[in-house]
Scaffold this motif. Structure first.
Motif, PDB file in Angstrom:
ATOM      1  N   MET A   1       0.796  -1.198   0.016  1.00  0.00           N
ATOM      2  CA  MET A   1       0.020   0.032   0.015  1.00  0.00           C
ATOM      3  C   MET A   1       0.838   1.232  -0.038  1.00  0.00           C
ATOM      4  SD  MET A   1      -2.233   2.530   1.182  1.00  0.00           S
ATOM      5  CE  MET A   1      -1.876   2.914   2.725  1.00  0.00           C
ATOM      6  N   ALA A   2       0.294   2.259  -0.822  1.00  0.00           N
ATOM      7  CA  ALA A   2       1.232   3.471  -0.734  1.00  0.00           C
ATOM      8  C   ALA A   2       0.105   4.526  -0.420  1.00  0.00           C
ATOM      9  CB  ALA A   2       1.708   3.640  -2.006  1.00  0.00           C
ATOM     10  N   VAL A   3       0.735   5.706   0.248  1.00  0.00           N
ATOM     11  CA  VAL A   3       0.031   7.008   0.317  1.00  0.00           C
ATOM     12  C   VAL A   3       1.029   7.858  -0.255  1.00  0.00           C
ATOM     13  CG1 VAL A   3      -0.865   8.399   2.019  1.00  0.00           C
ATOM     14  CG2 VAL A   3      -1.094   6.135   2.397  1.00  0.00           C
ATOM     15  N   ILE A   4       0.451   8.553  -1.333  1.00  0.00           N
ATOM     16  CA  ILE A   4       1.214   9.813  -2.141  1.00  0.00           C
ATOM     17  C   ILE A   4       0.502  10.921  -1.952  1.00  0.00           C
ATOM     18  CG2 ILE A   4       1.914  10.230  -4.333  1.00  0.00           C
ATOM     19  CD1 ILE A   4       1.945   7.172  -4.750  1.00  0.00           C
ATOM     20  N   LEU A   5       1.370  11.856  -1.556  1.00  0.00           N
ATOM     21  CA  LEU A   5       0.577  13.535  -1.203  1.00  0.00           C
ATOM     22  C   LEU A   5       1.347  14.307  -2.407  1.00  0.00           C
ATOM     23  CD1 LEU A   5      -1.277  15.577   0.092  1.00  0.00           C
ATOM     24  CD2 LEU A   5       0.819  16.142   1.436  1.00  0.00           C
ATOM     25  N   ILE A   6       0.496  14.836  -3.421  1.00  0.00           N
ATOM     26  CA  ILE A   6       0.992  15.685  -4.132  1.00  0.00           C
ATOM     27  C   ILE A   6       0.446  17.071  -3.979  1.00  0.00           C
ATOM     28  CG2 ILE A   6       0.980  16.297  -6.905  1.00  0.00           C
ATOM     29  CD1 ILE A   6       0.982  12.958  -7.319  1.00  0.00           C
ATOM     30  N   THR A   7       1.275  17.977  -3.857  1.00  0.00           N
ATOM     31  CA  THR A   7       1.019  19.300  -3.620  1.00  0.00           C
ATOM     32  C   THR A   7       1.706  20.289  -4.513  1.00  0.00           C
ATOM     33  OG1 THR A   7       0.928  21.291  -1.815  1.00  0.00           O
ATOM     34  CG2 THR A   7       3.043  19.515  -1.941  1.00  0.00           C
ATOM     35  N   GLY A   8       1.209  21.556  -4.621  1.00  0.00           N
ATOM     36  CA  GLY A   8       1.642  22.571  -5.748  1.00  0.00           C
ATOM     37  C   GLY A   8       0.689  23.719  -5.713  1.00  0.00           C
ATOM     38  N   GLY A   9       0.935  24.482  -6.533  1.00  0.00           N
ATOM     39  CA  GLY A   9       0.116  25.895  -6.839  1.00  0.00           C
ATOM     40  C   GLY A   9      -0.921  25.499  -7.570  1.00  0.00           C
ATOM     41  N   ALA A  10      -2.026  26.508  -7.981  1.00  0.00           N
ATOM     42  CA  ALA A  10      -3.137  26.495  -8.949  1.00  0.00           C
ATOM     43  C   ALA A  10      -2.312  26.131 -10.132  1.00  0.00           C
ATOM     44  CB  ALA A  10      -3.871  27.621  -8.750  1.00  0.00           C
ATOM     45  N   ARG A  11      -3.097  25.511 -11.061  1.00  0.00           N
ATOM     46  CA  ARG A  11      -2.587  25.064 -12.273  1.00  0.00           C
ATOM     47  C   ARG A  11      -1.063  24.668 -12.638  1.00  0.00           C
ATOM     48  NH1 ARG A  11      -6.991  23.975 -14.734  1.00  0.00           N
ATOM     49  NH2 ARG A  11      -8.599  25.631 -14.868  1.00  0.00           N
ATOM     50  N   SER A  12      -0.568  23.982 -11.559  1.00  0.00           N
ATOM     51  CA  SER A  12       0.609  23.611 -11.700  1.00  0.00           C
ATOM     52  C   SER A  12       0.964  22.142 -12.355  1.00  0.00           C
ATOM     53  CB  SER A  12       1.278  23.380 -10.043  1.00  0.00           C
ATOM     54  OG  SER A  12       0.475  22.404  -9.555  1.00  0.00           O
ATOM     55  N   GLY A  13      -0.119  21.498 -12.374  1.00  0.00           N
ATOM     56  CA  GLY A  13       0.050  20.071 -13.065  1.00  0.00           C
ATOM     57  C   GLY A  13      -0.240  19.030 -12.199  1.00  0.00           C
ATOM     58  N   LYS A  14      -0.430  19.324 -10.871  1.00  0.00           N
ATOM     59  CA  LYS A  14      -0.607  18.434  -9.817  1.00  0.00           C
ATOM     60  C   LYS A  14      -1.574  17.291 -10.100  1.00  0.00           C
ATOM     61  CE  LYS A  14      -2.919  21.344  -6.749  1.00  0.00           C
ATOM     62  NZ  LYS A  14      -3.055  22.501  -7.844  1.00  0.00           N
ATOM     63  N   SER A  15      -3.084  17.737 -10.581  1.00  0.00           N
ATOM     64  CA  SER A  15      -3.825  16.749 -10.695  1.00  0.00           C
ATOM     65  C   SER A  15      -3.582  15.893 -11.950  1.00  0.00           C
ATOM     66  CB  SER A  15      -5.219  17.388 -11.209  1.00  0.00           C
ATOM     67  OG  SER A  15      -5.694  18.140 -10.169  1.00  0.00           O
ATOM     68  N   MET A  16      -2.869  16.181 -12.987  1.00  0.00           N
ATOM     69  CA  MET A  16      -2.387  15.347 -14.112  1.00  0.00           C
ATOM     70  C   MET A  16      -1.194  14.350 -13.446  1.00  0.00           C
ATOM     71  SD  MET A  16      -2.450  17.898 -17.544  1.00  0.00           S
ATOM     72  CE  MET A  16      -1.585  16.704 -18.471  1.00  0.00           C
ATOM     73  N   ARG A  17      -0.261  14.773 -12.590  1.00  0.00           N
ATOM     74  CA  ARG A  17       0.680  14.068 -12.305  1.00  0.00           C
ATOM     75  C   ARG A  17      -0.213  13.067 -11.192  1.00  0.00           C
ATOM     76  NH1 ARG A  17       5.695  11.750 -12.398  1.00  0.00           N
ATOM     77  NH2 ARG A  17       6.315  11.385 -10.297  1.00  0.00           N
ATOM     78  N   ALA A  18      -0.898  13.399 -10.338  1.00  0.00           N
ATOM     79  CA  ALA A  18      -1.729  12.518  -9.595  1.00  0.00           C
ATOM     80  C   ALA A  18      -2.372  11.534 -10.252  1.00  0.00           C
ATOM     81  CB  ALA A  18      -2.955  13.314  -8.522  1.00  0.00           C
ATOM     82  N   GLU A  19      -3.095  11.719 -11.407  1.00  0.00           N
ATOM     83  CA  GLU A  19      -3.632  10.794 -12.372  1.00  0.00           C
ATOM     84  C   GLU A  19      -2.801   9.813 -12.879  1.00  0.00           C
ATOM     85  OE1 GLU A  19      -5.833  13.200 -14.995  1.00  0.00           O
ATOM     86  OE2 GLU A  19      -7.026  14.329 -13.475  1.00  0.00           O
ATOM     87  N   MET A  20      -1.725  10.423 -13.281  1.00  0.00           N
ATOM     88  CA  MET A  20      -0.857   9.285 -13.876  1.00  0.00           C
ATOM     89  C   MET A  20      -0.207   8.352 -12.735  1.00  0.00           C
ATOM     90  SD  MET A  20       3.190   9.935 -15.005  1.00  0.00           S
ATOM     91  CE  MET A  20       3.649  10.099 -13.467  1.00  0.00           C
ATOM     92  N   ARG A  21      -0.066   8.871 -11.621  1.00  0.00           N
ATOM     93  CA  ARG A  21       0.499   8.160 -10.586  1.00  0.00           C
ATOM     94  C   ARG A  21      -0.676   7.065 -10.091  1.00  0.00           C
ATOM     95  NH1 ARG A  21       4.806   9.619  -7.149  1.00  0.00           N
ATOM     96  NH2 ARG A  21       4.832   7.237  -6.719  1.00  0.00           N
TER      97      ARG A  21
END
Length: 167
Positions: A1-21
């Motif tokens: 099991m893994a817990v991954i937190l992805i943070t960043g500013g608005a429109r930084s690409g964090k959602s796309m990165r999270a989808e890929m992960r």
């Protein structure tokens, strides 16, 4: 099991990165959406996210009871929570004890079987807000992010679409 937190500013690409992960894990991915379509602009944002992800995701709309949703969906594919900052805003707007809810989430994460990827915004990098409500939210988001980062196995900071591993 893994817990991954992805943070960043608005429109930084964090959602796309999270989808890929999230897609990198086996099984059908589960998208746990905390946003509510309260106006046409948010409806458009939600529609863009859905179109980008495609139809192969199981979607759960969870504005408040995030821990219950993660427990209920455990044992299947990886879950993507997008995003904790909106969840916090929902909790504060509903006059919930957000510190209790954040602590409950941090305590639950290590007990889950299926991977969880969480997206959050880093809101404290700009100027000090000029009103008490905004300062209260900024401070709460900082506390929440620290709490969840401590519980996470990995933490990434995304800037201009580029991930930087923090933990």
């Amino acid at each position: 099991m893994a817990v991954i937190l992805i943070t960043g500013g608005a429109r930084s690409g964090k959602s796309m990165r999270a989808e890929m992960r999230t897609r990198a894990f086996p099984g059908q991915p589960v998208y746990v959406a905390t946003a509510e379509p309260l106006d046409s602009e948010m409806e458009t944002r939600i529609a863009r996210h859905r179109a980008r992800r495609g139809a192969d995701w199981i979607e759960r709309e969870v504005p408040l009871d995030l821990v219950d949703a993660l427990v209920a969906s455990d044992g299947g594919g990886a879950r993507l929570v997008d995003c904790l900052t909106l969840w916090l805003s929902n909790l504060m707007h509903a006059a919930r004890d957000w510190e209790r809810d954040v602590t409950e989430l941090a305590s639950a994460l290590p007990r889950l079987k299926s991977p969880v990827v969480l997206v959050t915004n880093e809101v404290g990098l700009g100027i000090v807000p000029d009103n008490a409500l905004a300062r209260s939210f900024r401070d709460a988001a900082g506390i929440m992010n620290q709490t969840i980062a401590a519980a996470a196995d990995e933490v990434e900071f995304v800037v201009a679409g580029l991930p930087m591993k923090l933990k």
